[in-house]
Design a protein around this motif. Structure first.
Motif, PDB file in Angstrom:
ATOM      1  N   VAL A   1      -7.840  23.705  21.193  1.00  0.00           N
ATOM      2  CA  VAL A   1      -8.517  24.978  20.912  1.00  0.00           C
ATOM      3  C   VAL A   1      -9.188  24.920  19.543  1.00  0.00           C
ATOM      4  O   VAL A   1     -10.338  25.350  19.388  1.00  0.00           O
ATOM      5  CB  VAL A   1      -7.515  26.152  20.976  1.00  0.00           C
ATOM      6  N   GLU A   2      -8.493  24.377  18.561  1.00  0.00           N
ATOM      7  CA  GLU A   2      -9.063  24.271  17.211  1.00  0.00           C
ATOM      8  C   GLU A   2     -10.269  23.336  17.193  1.00  0.00           C
ATOM      9  O   GLU A   2     -11.277  23.626  16.531  1.00  0.00           O
ATOM     10  CB  GLU A   2      -8.003  23.788  16.227  1.00  0.00           C
ATOM     11  N   VAL A   3     -10.188  22.242  17.926  1.00  0.00           N
ATOM     12  CA  VAL A   3     -11.320  21.306  17.993  1.00  0.00           C
ATOM     13  C   VAL A   3     -12.523  21.983  18.640  1.00  0.00           C
ATOM     14  O   VAL A   3     -13.646  21.885  18.137  1.00  0.00           O
ATOM     15  CB  VAL A   3     -10.927  20.022  18.763  1.00  0.00           C
ATOM     16  N   ALA A   4     -12.288  22.684  19.750  1.00  0.00           N
ATOM     17  CA  ALA A   4     -13.388  23.370  20.440  1.00  0.00           C
ATOM     18  C   ALA A   4     -14.002  24.452  19.551  1.00  0.00           C
ATOM     19  O   ALA A   4     -15.232  24.564  19.460  1.00  0.00           O
ATOM     20  CB  ALA A   4     -12.903  23.976  21.747  1.00  0.00           C
ATOM     21  N   ALA A   5     -13.152  25.237  18.887  1.00  0.00           N
ATOM     22  CA  ALA A   5     -13.650  26.294  18.006  1.00  0.00           C
ATOM     23  C   ALA A   5     -14.484  25.707  16.873  1.00  0.00           C
ATOM     24  O   ALA A   5     -15.563  26.222  16.545  1.00  0.00           O
ATOM     25  CB  ALA A   5     -12.490  27.108  17.448  1.00  0.00           C
ATOM     26  N   THR A   6     -14.001  24.621  16.296  1.00  0.00           N
ATOM     27  CA  THR A   6     -14.735  23.962  15.209  1.00  0.00           C
ATOM     28  C   THR A   6     -16.076  23.453  15.704  1.00  0.00           C
ATOM     29  O   THR A   6     -17.097  23.598  15.011  1.00  0.00           O
ATOM     30  CB  THR A   6     -13.901  22.801  14.628  1.00  0.00           C
ATOM     31  N   ALA A   7     -16.100  22.885  16.902  1.00  0.00           N
ATOM     32  CA  ALA A   7     -17.355  22.378  17.458  1.00  0.00           C
ATOM     33  C   ALA A   7     -18.370  23.495  17.665  1.00  0.00           C
ATOM     34  O   ALA A   7     -19.551  23.344  17.339  1.00  0.00           O
ATOM     35  CB  ALA A   7     -17.080  21.654  18.773  1.00  0.00           C
ATOM     36  N   TYR A   8     -17.912  24.626  18.198  1.00  0.00           N
ATOM     37  CA  TYR A   8     -18.823  25.760  18.392  1.00  0.00           C
ATOM     38  C   TYR A   8     -19.347  26.284  17.057  1.00  0.00           C
ATOM     39  O   TYR A   8     -20.534  26.585  16.925  1.00  0.00           O
ATOM     40  CB  TYR A   8     -18.136  26.897  19.162  1.00  0.00           C
ATOM     41  N   ILE A   9     -18.483  26.395  16.078  1.00  0.00           N
ATOM     42  CA  ILE A   9     -18.894  26.908  14.766  1.00  0.00           C
ATOM     43  C   ILE A   9     -19.874  25.953  14.106  1.00  0.00           C
ATOM     44  O   ILE A   9     -20.878  26.381  13.512  1.00  0.00           O
ATOM     45  CB  ILE A   9     -17.668  27.174  13.868  1.00  0.00           C
ATOM     46  N   GLU A  10     -19.630  24.647  14.217  1.00  0.00           N
ATOM     47  CA  GLU A  10     -20.569  23.673  13.646  1.00  0.00           C
ATOM     48  C   GLU A  10     -21.907  23.732  14.368  1.00  0.00           C
ATOM     49  O   GLU A  10     -22.960  23.669  13.732  1.00  0.00           O
ATOM     50  CB  GLU A  10     -19.980  22.271  13.707  1.00  0.00           C
TER      51      GLU A  10
ATOM     52  N   GLY B   1     -22.225  27.562  11.316  1.00  0.00           N
ATOM     53  CA  GLY B   1     -21.364  28.473  10.568  1.00  0.00           C
ATOM     54  C   GLY B   1     -21.432  29.927  10.995  1.00  0.00           C
ATOM     55  O   GLY B   1     -20.676  30.753  10.487  1.00  0.00           O
ATOM     56  N   ASP B   2     -22.311  30.256  11.925  1.00  0.00           N
ATOM     57  CA  ASP B   2     -22.434  31.634  12.393  1.00  0.00           C
ATOM     58  C   ASP B   2     -21.332  31.891  13.428  1.00  0.00           C
ATOM     59  O   ASP B   2     -21.455  31.527  14.599  1.00  0.00           O
ATOM     60  CB  ASP B   2     -23.816  31.863  13.009  1.00  0.00           C
ATOM     61  N   VAL B   3     -20.246  32.531  12.986  1.00  0.00           N
ATOM     62  CA  VAL B   3     -19.080  32.736  13.849  1.00  0.00           C
ATOM     63  C   VAL B   3     -19.412  33.640  15.029  1.00  0.00           C
ATOM     64  O   VAL B   3     -18.932  33.410  16.147  1.00  0.00           O
ATOM     65  CB  VAL B   3     -17.898  33.300  13.025  1.00  0.00           C
ATOM     66  N   ASP B   4     -20.232  34.655  14.813  1.00  0.00           N
ATOM     67  CA  ASP B   4     -20.616  35.540  15.919  1.00  0.00           C
ATOM     68  C   ASP B   4     -21.360  34.770  17.001  1.00  0.00           C
ATOM     69  O   ASP B   4     -21.099  34.948  18.193  1.00  0.00           O
ATOM     70  CB  ASP B   4     -21.474  36.700  15.417  1.00  0.00           C
ATOM     71  N   GLN B   5     -22.286  33.912  16.601  1.00  0.00           N
ATOM     72  CA  GLN B   5     -23.037  33.103  17.567  1.00  0.00           C
ATOM     73  C   GLN B   5     -22.106  32.127  18.271  1.00  0.00           C
ATOM     74  O   GLN B   5     -22.204  31.930  19.480  1.00  0.00           O
ATOM     75  CB  GLN B   5     -24.171  32.337  16.878  1.00  0.00           C
ATOM     76  N   ALA B   6     -21.190  31.515  17.539  1.00  0.00           N
ATOM     77  CA  ALA B   6     -20.237  30.576  18.128  1.00  0.00           C
ATOM     78  C   ALA B   6     -19.374  31.274  19.181  1.00  0.00           C
ATOM     79  O   ALA B   6     -19.150  30.728  20.266  1.00  0.00           O
ATOM     80  CB  ALA B   6     -19.357  29.966  17.037  1.00  0.00           C
ATOM     81  N   LEU B   7     -18.908  32.471  18.872  1.00  0.00           N
ATOM     82  CA  LEU B   7     -18.110  33.232  19.828  1.00  0.00           C
ATOM     83  C   LEU B   7     -18.930  33.582  21.060  1.00  0.00           C
ATOM     84  O   LEU B   7     -18.457  33.472  22.196  1.00  0.00           O
ATOM     85  CB  LEU B   7     -17.559  34.501  19.176  1.00  0.00           C
ATOM     86  N   HIS B   8     -20.164  33.978  20.847  1.00  0.00           N
ATOM     87  CA  HIS B   8     -21.058  34.309  21.967  1.00  0.00           C
ATOM     88  C   HIS B   8     -21.218  33.102  22.889  1.00  0.00           C
ATOM     89  O   HIS B   8     -21.107  33.228  24.112  1.00  0.00           O
ATOM     90  CB  HIS B   8     -22.418  34.769  21.426  1.00  0.00           C
ATOM     91  N   TRP B   9     -21.489  31.927  22.312  1.00  0.00           N
ATOM     92  CA  TRP B   9     -21.659  30.716  23.119  1.00  0.00           C
ATOM     93  C   TRP B   9     -20.366  30.362  23.852  1.00  0.00           C
ATOM     94  O   TRP B   9     -20.400  29.977  25.019  1.00  0.00           O
ATOM     95  CB  TRP B   9     -22.088  29.550  22.256  1.00  0.00           C
TER      96      TRP B   9
END
Length: 69
Positions: free
Chosen positions: A15-24, A28-36
């Motif tokens: 989960v941490e790896v996936a979250a980091t990948a989305y954020i990268e 760094g836009d956490v809202d966009q990462a969550l949306h994706w």
């Protein structure tokens, strides 16, 4: 990637790896990462649901038509 970064990633959960990948990916836009992430999850759920509907739950005894044999 440094050895320290690789070591840190090895200690991360999936989960941490996936979250980091989305954020990268979102630079760094956490809202966009969550949306994706949510969009990808919903798309995967739809594909899984479609695949489950396509799976046969049984069989029928009989013979194939002569043309198919």
């Amino acid at each position: 990637m440094t050895a320290a970064q690789i070591a840190a990633m090895m200690d991360m959960t999936e989960v941490e790896v996936a979250a980091t990948a989305y954020i990268e990916a979102a630079q760094g836009d956490v809202d966009q990462a969550l949306h994706w992430a949510v969009s990808d999850l919903l798309a995967m759920e739809a594909k899984l649901s479609e695949a489950l509907r396509a799976v046969s739950r049984g069989y029928v005894r009989g013979e194939l038509p002569a043309a198919a044999a």
